[in-house]
Scaffold this active site. Sequence first.
Site, PDB file in Angstrom:
ATOM      1  N   THR A  11     -26.577  12.363 -14.410  1.00 11.84           N
ATOM      2  CA  THR A  11     -26.146  13.448 -15.285  1.00 11.84           C
ATOM      3  C   THR A  11     -24.842  13.061 -15.981  1.00 11.84           C
ATOM      4  OG1 THR A  11     -24.809  14.643 -13.645  1.00 11.84           O
ATOM      5  CG2 THR A  11     -27.182  15.086 -13.662  1.00 11.84           C
ATOM      6  N   GLY A  12     -24.646  13.605 -17.175  1.00 12.20           N
ATOM      7  CA  GLY A  12     -23.482  13.197 -17.953  1.00 12.20           C
ATOM      8  C   GLY A  12     -23.513  11.720 -18.259  1.00 12.20           C
ATOM      9  N   SER A  15     -21.802   8.931 -21.718  1.00 15.31           N
ATOM     10  CA  SER A  15     -20.505   8.301 -21.963  1.00 15.31           C
ATOM     11  C   SER A  15     -19.775   8.073 -20.643  1.00 15.31           C
ATOM     12  CB  SER A  15     -19.645   9.178 -22.881  1.00 15.31           C
ATOM     13  OG  SER A  15     -19.394  10.437 -22.277  1.00 15.31           O
ATOM     14  N   ILE A  17     -18.053   7.152 -17.194  1.00 11.41           N
ATOM     15  CA  ILE A  17     -18.547   6.660 -15.913  1.00 11.41           C
ATOM     16  C   ILE A  17     -20.061   6.844 -15.799  1.00 11.41           C
ATOM     17  CG2 ILE A  17     -18.471   7.055 -13.414  1.00 11.41           C
ATOM     18  CD1 ILE A  17     -15.487   7.715 -13.744  1.00 11.41           C
ATOM     19  N   GLY A  18     -20.586   7.941 -16.329  1.00 10.98           N
ATOM     20  CA  GLY A  18     -22.030   8.147 -16.292  1.00 10.98           C
ATOM     21  C   GLY A  18     -22.778   7.065 -17.044  1.00 10.98           C
ATOM     22  N   SER A 141     -13.075  13.618  -7.540  1.00 13.57           N
ATOM     23  CA  SER A 141     -11.889  13.097  -8.217  1.00 13.57           C
ATOM     24  C   SER A 141     -10.741  13.076  -7.231  1.00 13.57           C
ATOM     25  CB  SER A 141     -11.526  14.002  -9.402  1.00 13.57           C
ATOM     26  OG  SER A 141     -10.224  13.736  -9.877  1.00 13.57           O
ATOM     27  N   TYR A 154      -9.445  22.148 -12.065  1.00 12.81           N
ATOM     28  CA  TYR A 154     -10.299  20.970 -11.933  1.00 12.81           C
ATOM     29  C   TYR A 154     -10.257  20.444 -10.501  1.00 12.81           C
ATOM     30  CZ  TYR A 154     -11.938  16.195 -13.012  1.00 12.81           C
ATOM     31  OH  TYR A 154     -12.618  15.003 -13.044  1.00 12.81           O
TER      32      TYR A 154
END
Length: 259
Positions: A11-12, A15, A17-18, A141, A154
């Site tokens: 997913t993602g 662009s 890291i995905g 993260s 976040y």
Amino acid sequence: MSIEGRHALVTGGGSGIGFGTAARLAADGAVVTICGRTQSKLEAAVEHIGVGVRWVVADVTVEHQVEAAVGTAAEGSPSGGLDILVANAGGSLHMGSFLDADIEAVRATLELNALGTAICIKQGARSMAASGGGAIVGMSSGAGHFPHRWLWAYGAAKGAIDQLVRNAAEELGALGIRVNGVQPGIVADDLMAPITAGGPLLDHYLEHMPLGRVGQVVEVAEAIRFLAGPESSWITGVTLPIDGGHHLRQGADYSRLFR
């Protein structure tokens, strides 16, 4: 220790890291599907990576779209289901003090990261359970592990992902499903370019990082490849810091962006 022919959903994946992870899995022969909300970005990513990658538009906060993306990624799988899920989609829609927080932006940040990852784990695990197991990697993260000033929404969302990883690993292991996570630090990708270009915030990152340099997308992708593959077949329920040792010291102070 091959992942050749295994079906993966990232997913993602359009662009950052995905994208790097999708390219890394495809390089080892996996059949990779990337998803995201922007078709043009996905198409460009698939064209760049080449053979072995396909795309599907999906918003990870909308469950029926995630279910459809999992189904697309599992099409043609010898096991009959998804083999690898990298729940990478996320981001921050809020930055600032608790005192004047935009609660709708906080809510959106929590939904995108925590709820989106929970939906992906649910739908990915349902597919894997029906076909004998698989590997899930969640995208946390360093902000979810230790405080980063003014990045608390976040951080809270990513901390929730750490707990999702542990709980899912405990429950799903009996079904042959491993669940792990990664905690990247500051990485040189499009999203972080305004920070990695230099300035007080980057200086603060590097000051509190034993290895003293910005990470590269490929370094995170290699760790995800390890956790997704048979090399890590006896590892589940861990969240791995990939941050140059940043977690050993002090979190970044995002208020420096506004000074």
